[in-house]
Motif scaffolding. Structure first.
Motif, PDB file in Angstrom:
ATOM      1  N   PRO A   1       0.867  -1.022   0.207  1.00 24.77           N
ATOM      2  CA  PRO A   1       0.161  -0.067   0.301  1.00 24.77           C
ATOM      3  C   PRO A   1       1.188   1.128  -0.048  1.00 24.77           C
ATOM      4  O   PRO A   1       0.475   2.507  -0.619  1.00 24.77           O
ATOM      5  CB  PRO A   1      -0.978  -0.188   0.939  1.00 24.77           C
ATOM      6  CG  PRO A   1      -0.059  -0.984   1.964  1.00 24.77           C
ATOM      7  CD  PRO A   1       1.300  -1.969   1.194  1.00 24.77           C
ATOM      8  N   LEU A   2       2.471   0.831   0.563  1.00 26.76           N
ATOM      9  CA  LEU A   2       3.234   2.332   0.176  1.00 26.76           C
ATOM     10  C   LEU A   2       3.141   3.223  -0.962  1.00 26.76           C
ATOM     11  O   LEU A   2       3.826   4.363  -0.796  1.00 26.76           O
ATOM     12  CB  LEU A   2       3.946   2.013   1.373  1.00 26.76           C
ATOM     13  CG  LEU A   2       4.227   1.959   2.613  1.00 26.76           C
ATOM     14  CD1 LEU A   2       5.050   1.635   3.341  1.00 26.76           C
ATOM     15  CD2 LEU A   2       3.390   3.794   3.134  1.00 26.76           C
ATOM     16  N   LYS A   3       3.241   2.281  -1.975  1.00 27.19           N
ATOM     17  CA  LYS A   3       3.416   3.158  -3.553  1.00 27.19           C
ATOM     18  C   LYS A   3       2.929   3.571  -3.533  1.00 27.19           C
ATOM     19  O   LYS A   3       2.919   4.445  -4.341  1.00 27.19           O
ATOM     20  CB  LYS A   3       3.916   1.506  -3.809  1.00 27.19           C
ATOM     21  CG  LYS A   3       4.421   0.435  -4.149  1.00 27.19           C
ATOM     22  CD  LYS A   3       4.552  -0.281  -5.304  1.00 27.19           C
ATOM     23  CE  LYS A   3       6.117  -1.286  -5.135  1.00 27.19           C
ATOM     24  NZ  LYS A   3       5.790  -2.605  -6.140  1.00 27.19           N
ATOM     25  N   VAL A   4       1.387   3.399  -3.006  1.00 32.47           N
ATOM     26  CA  VAL A   4       0.449   4.605  -3.332  1.00 32.47           C
ATOM     27  C   VAL A   4       0.587   6.123  -2.685  1.00 32.47           C
ATOM     28  O   VAL A   4      -0.143   6.956  -3.295  1.00 32.47           O
ATOM     29  CB  VAL A   4      -1.342   4.014  -3.752  1.00 32.47           C
ATOM     30  CG1 VAL A   4      -1.346   3.898  -1.588  1.00 32.47           C
ATOM     31  CG2 VAL A   4      -1.965   4.918  -4.781  1.00 32.47           C
ATOM     32  N   VAL A   5       1.485   5.633  -2.110  1.00 35.35           N
ATOM     33  CA  VAL A   5       0.812   6.997  -0.483  1.00 35.35           C
ATOM     34  C   VAL A   5       1.634   7.745  -1.648  1.00 35.35           C
ATOM     35  O   VAL A   5       3.264   7.636  -1.666  1.00 35.35           O
ATOM     36  CB  VAL A   5       1.585   6.629   0.481  1.00 35.35           C
ATOM     37  CG1 VAL A   5       1.274   7.210   1.526  1.00 35.35           C
ATOM     38  CG2 VAL A   5       0.637   5.767   1.126  1.00 35.35           C
ATOM     39  N   ASP A   6       2.126   9.509  -1.187  1.00 42.67           N
ATOM     40  CA  ASP A   6       3.040  10.162  -1.502  1.00 42.67           C
ATOM     41  C   ASP A   6       4.108  10.243  -0.834  1.00 42.67           C
ATOM     42  O   ASP A   6       3.972  10.556   0.925  1.00 42.67           O
ATOM     43  CB  ASP A   6       2.115  11.779  -1.469  1.00 42.67           C
ATOM     44  CG  ASP A   6       2.943  12.902  -1.971  1.00 42.67           C
ATOM     45  OD1 ASP A   6       3.948  13.090  -2.178  1.00 42.67           O
ATOM     46  OD2 ASP A   6       2.273  14.298  -1.148  1.00 42.67           O
ATOM     47  N   PRO A   7       5.431  10.418  -1.198  1.00 38.52           N
ATOM     48  CA  PRO A   7       6.167  10.083  -0.464  1.00 38.52           C
ATOM     49  C   PRO A   7       6.717  11.260   0.798  1.00 38.52           C
ATOM     50  O   PRO A   7       7.164  10.552   1.445  1.00 38.52           O
ATOM     51  CB  PRO A   7       7.840   9.660  -2.170  1.00 38.52           C
ATOM     52  CG  PRO A   7       6.787   9.275  -2.799  1.00 38.52           C
ATOM     53  CD  PRO A   7       5.436   9.850  -3.185  1.00 38.52           C
ATOM     54  N   ALA A   8       6.120  12.227  -0.098  1.00 38.48           N
ATOM     55  CA  ALA A   8       6.596  13.154   0.905  1.00 38.48           C
ATOM     56  C   ALA A   8       6.392  12.904   2.038  1.00 38.48           C
ATOM     57  O   ALA A   8       6.400  14.713   2.949  1.00 38.48           O
ATOM     58  CB  ALA A   8       6.198  14.664   0.221  1.00 38.48           C
ATOM     59  N   ILE A   9       4.666  12.437   2.447  1.00 41.27           N
ATOM     60  CA  ILE A   9       4.626  12.312   3.710  1.00 41.27           C
ATOM     61  C   ILE A   9       4.957  11.512   4.401  1.00 41.27           C
ATOM     62  O   ILE A   9       3.933  10.769   5.974  1.00 41.27           O
ATOM     63  CB  ILE A   9       3.302  12.527   3.690  1.00 41.27           C
ATOM     64  CG1 ILE A   9       2.133  11.500   2.872  1.00 41.27           C
ATOM     65  CG2 ILE A   9       2.311  13.765   2.904  1.00 41.27           C
ATOM     66  CD1 ILE A   9       0.452  11.407   2.815  1.00 41.27           C
ATOM     67  N   VAL A  10       5.606  10.132   4.186  1.00 47.68           N
ATOM     68  CA  VAL A  10       5.659   8.791   5.209  1.00 47.68           C
ATOM     69  C   VAL A  10       6.768   8.861   5.678  1.00 47.68           C
ATOM     70  O   VAL A  10       7.953   8.980   5.063  1.00 47.68           O
ATOM     71  CB  VAL A  10       5.930   8.075   3.607  1.00 47.68           C
ATOM     72  CG1 VAL A  10       6.051   6.424   4.456  1.00 47.68           C
ATOM     73  CG2 VAL A  10       4.166   7.811   2.939  1.00 47.68           C
ATOM     74  N   ASP A  11       7.006   8.796   6.780  1.00 47.87           N
ATOM     75  CA  ASP A  11       8.245   8.459   7.423  1.00 47.87           C
ATOM     76  C   ASP A  11       8.053   7.662   8.801  1.00 47.87           C
ATOM     77  O   ASP A  11       6.670   7.421   8.983  1.00 47.87           O
ATOM     78  CB  ASP A  11       9.174  10.208   8.002  1.00 47.87           C
ATOM     79  CG  ASP A  11       7.540  10.719   9.201  1.00 47.87           C
ATOM     80  OD1 ASP A  11       6.884   9.910   9.567  1.00 47.87           O
ATOM     81  OD2 ASP A  11       7.420  11.782   8.885  1.00 47.87           O
ATOM     82  N   SER A  12       8.482   7.597   9.570  1.00 46.82           N
ATOM     83  CA  SER A  12       8.474   6.618  10.700  1.00 46.82           C
ATOM     84  C   SER A  12       7.102   6.905  11.919  1.00 46.82           C
ATOM     85  O   SER A  12       6.872   5.717  12.499  1.00 46.82           O
ATOM     86  CB  SER A  12       9.681   6.301  11.015  1.00 46.82           C
ATOM     87  OG  SER A  12      10.118   7.247  11.991  1.00 46.82           O
ATOM     88  N   ASN A  13       7.146   7.716  11.791  1.00 50.80           N
ATOM     89  CA  ASN A  13       5.847   8.701  13.297  1.00 50.80           C
ATOM     90  C   ASN A  13       4.405   8.293  12.421  1.00 50.80           C
ATOM     91  O   ASN A  13       3.467   8.521  12.421  1.00 50.80           O
ATOM     92  CB  ASN A  13       6.642  10.065  13.241  1.00 50.80           C
ATOM     93  CG  ASN A  13       8.044  10.089  13.780  1.00 50.80           C
ATOM     94  OD1 ASN A  13       7.949   9.392  15.133  1.00 50.80           O
ATOM     95  ND2 ASN A  13       8.611  11.035  13.597  1.00 50.80           N
ATOM     96  N   SER A  14       4.529   8.224  10.936  1.00 50.08           N
ATOM     97  CA  SER A  14       2.919   8.853  10.454  1.00 50.08           C
ATOM     98  C   SER A  14       2.745   7.641   9.849  1.00 50.08           C
ATOM     99  O   SER A  14       1.849   7.563   9.243  1.00 50.08           O
ATOM    100  CB  SER A  14       3.306   9.844   9.579  1.00 50.08           C
ATOM    101  OG  SER A  14       4.352   9.756   8.535  1.00 50.08           O
ATOM    102  N   LYS A  15       3.759   6.342   9.606  1.00 54.01           N
ATOM    103  CA  LYS A  15       3.324   5.345   8.057  1.00 54.01           C
ATOM    104  C   LYS A  15       1.972   4.908   8.557  1.00 54.01           C
ATOM    105  O   LYS A  15       0.626   4.770   8.561  1.00 54.01           O
ATOM    106  CB  LYS A  15       4.942   4.702   8.323  1.00 54.01           C
ATOM    107  CG  LYS A  15       4.287   3.504   7.621  1.00 54.01           C
ATOM    108  CD  LYS A  15       5.432   2.419   7.474  1.00 54.01           C
ATOM    109  CE  LYS A  15       5.719   1.714   8.250  1.00 54.01           C
ATOM    110  NZ  LYS A  15       6.811   0.720   8.957  1.00 54.01           N
TER     111      LYS A  15
END
Length: 674
Positions: free
Chosen positions: A573-587
């Motif tokens: 599912p992370l492939k569809v997520v905007d890379p700018a908003i994904v980090d260890s705290n927000s995943k």
């Protein structure tokens, strides 16, 4: 003699003991507020020593400190940065109690609420003297009539018919007074003599963050909960409360309305004054002639002015629950065309903010300095007089921090203008779909926007006095204020539902392709679940940072929803997520929102969650979400003859009929607070 002394001594002791017990009773009332009830929905727990617990303790300490100095007996506080761990709280003391009583009640409540609602993220506790609540969501200025705590005296009224009439009239009176109270406390009391021996005492109060409209509406709901055949009763919600008794239970002098000073009688004239009057006789005669002539001229001027205004008077007609036409005047909101032209510099291109299928939007400034946004409907706009009046009526009645506020309108000649509050940061799509500006939308900010939209939609569907179906929820209709708080706009396509109505149909399909639910696009059936589907698409765009039709331009037929489902199904599912908003705290939170999104876009409206459930899922980490299954997908129909033509469709992608391609049998259990 001795017997008389004994009687005197006995009476003295009796009176002394009576005063002592009264003193003890009053002292204990000051020291220990009278507990009424509490509510802990058990929808979300916090762990000890967590960030939320730290923020909650900060809020309660702040409220306790404010209670010692509060003049109005009301305060609210917030602590924390990220929405899931933010703590929000407020207290309200009964408007007649002293500052020390208010402070004591707050101090007791601070300890009591943590004991009764252990580790709860949401809680409220009521006392006779005060109310205290906290939540992990922002609830300030939101009118809420549930949960409600209601109590009735066990003693019956001897003449219930007359009593119910007097009680109803008195409660209506104090509800109106409390709503419009200008004393700094939204409270009103009233005493009415029932018989020579009985007096009715009544009280109504709202939290100070309520608008006049919301306060009045909340009080009316509480009044409807009261038993009118009992000698006393009370009904309290999170934002207001009412009570009546046949004994005094409040300090009337502390909330008494100040009486106007008596008119001063003229003093008798002195002899010198009589002589002066005689010498000024000619002046009086002149005035006596001038005033009637001037009065006639003023009267003629006002008559002409009112007749002119009467010609401009505008009314809005809508269908009520009974089906009868209800006539509502909105003249108080009407602007003159000249005022709008001056405010926008005669619709100067320099003042233009944007345009769409409805027409253009201009920035303006009223004579009082207030900035406005003027929506100027074009003559070729699909929003006709009916939609125009509909938008005026709806938005004028809606008051919520996540809805754009209507300030007025103008309907003169061919001009149809709507004046809204100016929202400086334009619309969500201005940031979201711009490669540079989208980087400003970090995940906490996107989550704040998502949550605000969800709260605004919940207000429309459930918490407002009217049930509203928006029918055109999309990124371009989400405006952002100077603090990036979302405000839902454009109610031209909205529809009013009755209290018990769940679905309606239409032959005129309006909206935007890609955001419309399948049952609406194909069959014209719409409900609150249609808006839920649109919210799901909107949430998906916020998570992915791309328009719904982004992948369609590269792979014919595949829209964002299909791409997201395929990645979810494949475990990536992370492939569809905007890379700018994904980090260890927000995943984890991002994936939870993607999960909610897929539940919202199911094909069968019956298995989509309600907006109340969506808000609950957004704010709770302890709820296990149902597994999403194959959602509804659409492709552009290649046969223009398929289905009914989409009349009135405003689209930035397609104006053809769309066709659902998938079905499923997913069931979902609605989640409610307990």
């Amino acid at each position: 003699m001795n017997s008389c002394f004994a009687i005197f001594l006995s009476l003295s002791l009796s009176l002394s003991l009576s005063f002592f017990f009264v003193f003890v009773q009053n002292f204990s009332a000051e020291a220990a507020p009278t507990y009424i009830g509490h509510f802990c929905p058990h929808i979300s727990l916090f762990t000890p020593n967590s960030t939320y617990e730290s923020n909650l303790n900060t809020v309660l300490s702040s409220l306790s400190s404010n209670a010692t100095n509060s003049i109005n007996g009301f305060a609210n506080a917030t602590a924390g940065q990220n929405p899931p761990d933010q703590a929000h709280g407020l207290f309200l003391c009964r408007g007649d109690v002293s500052t020390s009583t208010c402070s004591d009640c707050m101090a007791t409540g601070k300890q009591d609420i943590l004991r009764r609602c252990r580790n709860q993220r949401v809680a409220v506790i009521w006392y006779d003297e005060c109310m205290l609540r906290y939540d992990n969501r922002s609830f300030f200025s939101l009118m809420e009539t549930k949960p409600t705590i209601t109590w009735a005296n066990s003693s019956n009224i001897t003449n219930p018919t007359r009593f119910a009439q007097v009680l109803g009239q008195t409660m209506d009176k104090i509800a109106a007074r409390a709503s419009n109270s200008g004393s700094g406390k939204k409270i009103a009391v009233e005493e009415v003599n029932l018989t020579g021996l009985q007096t009715l005492y009544t009280l109504a109060q709202c939290t100070l963050d309520m608008t006049t409209f919301d306060c009045n509406w909340c009080l009316r709901v509480m009044i409807s909960n009261l038993r009118q055949d009992k000698q006393g009763g009370r009904s309290f919600s999170l934002t207001c409360g009412v009570r009546f008794e046949l004994f005094p239970f409040y300090n009337a002098s502390a909330v008494a309305v100040p009486t106007p000073p008596p008119p001063q009688l003229p003093r008798p004239p002195s002899p010198g004054t009589r002589l002066k009057r005689k010498s000024n006789k000619s002046t009086i005669i002149t005035i006596a002639i001038t005033i009637p002539v001037g009065g006639v001229m003023v009267f003629l001027f006002l008559t002409c002015y009112l007749l002119r205004r009467k010609g401009k008077k505008t009314y809005v007609i809508f269908k009520g629950k009974s089906g009868a036409n209800e006539l509502t005047t909105v003249e108080s909101l009407q602007f003159d065309l000249t005022t709008i032209k001056v405010a926008t510099n005669d619709f100067s291109p320099k003042n233009k903010l944007g345009e769409g299928g409805f027409g253009e939007v201009f920035q303006g400034r009223l004579p009082n300095g207030q900035e406005i946004a003027v929506k100027r409907l074009s003559q070729s706009s699909r929003q006709g007089d009916e939609e125009f009046k509909n938008e005026v009526l709806l938005v004028a009645k809606l008051q919520h921090k996540n809805l754009v506020r209507l300030l007025g309108f103008c309907l003169e000649g061919d001009e149809k203008l709507l004046a809204y509050e100016f929202v400086p940061n334009k619309s969500l799509d201005y940031f979201l779909f711009d490669p540079q500006k989208s980087n400003q939308l970090i995940w906490p900010l996107r989550y704040k926007i998502v949550y605000g939209i969800a709260r605004g939609m919940l207000y429309l569907h459930q918490d407002s006095r009217l049930r509203i179906i928006h029918r055109d929820l999309k990124c371009s209709n989400i405006l952002l204020d100077n603090e990036m708080n979302p405000k839902i706009s454009d109610f031209g396509m909205a529809r009013i539902f009755g209290v018990d109505q769940t679905q309606a149909s239409t032959n005129k399909i309006v909206g935007t392709f890609g955001y419309m639910s399948p049952e609406y696009a194909m069959h014209g059936r719409y409900s609150v679940k249609s808006d839920v589907y649109s919210f799901g698409v909107l949430l998906l765009e916020i998570i992915c940072g791309k328009k719904n039709g982004f992948y369609h331009q590269f792979d014919g037929g595949e829209y964002l929803a299909r791409y997201a489902w395929n990645q979810w199904k494949d475990g990536t599912p992370l492939k569809v997520v905007d890379p700018a908003i994904v980090d260890s705290n927000s995943k984890d939170q991002v994936l939870q929102c993607l999960h909610i999104c897929l539940l919202c876009i199911q094909e069968d409206p019956a298995i989509r969650p309600t907006m109340a459930t969506v808000v609950l899922m957004l704010t709770s980490n302890s709820i296990t979400l149902p597994s999403p299954r194959h959602p509804a997908f659409f492709v552009q129909s290649r046969l223009r003859g398929v289905g009914i033509p989409m009349k009135g469709l405003e689209s930035d992608q397609s104006t053809h009929r769309t066709k659902p391609l998938s079905t499923n049998n997913l069931s979902i259990t609605e989640l409610y607070p307990r």
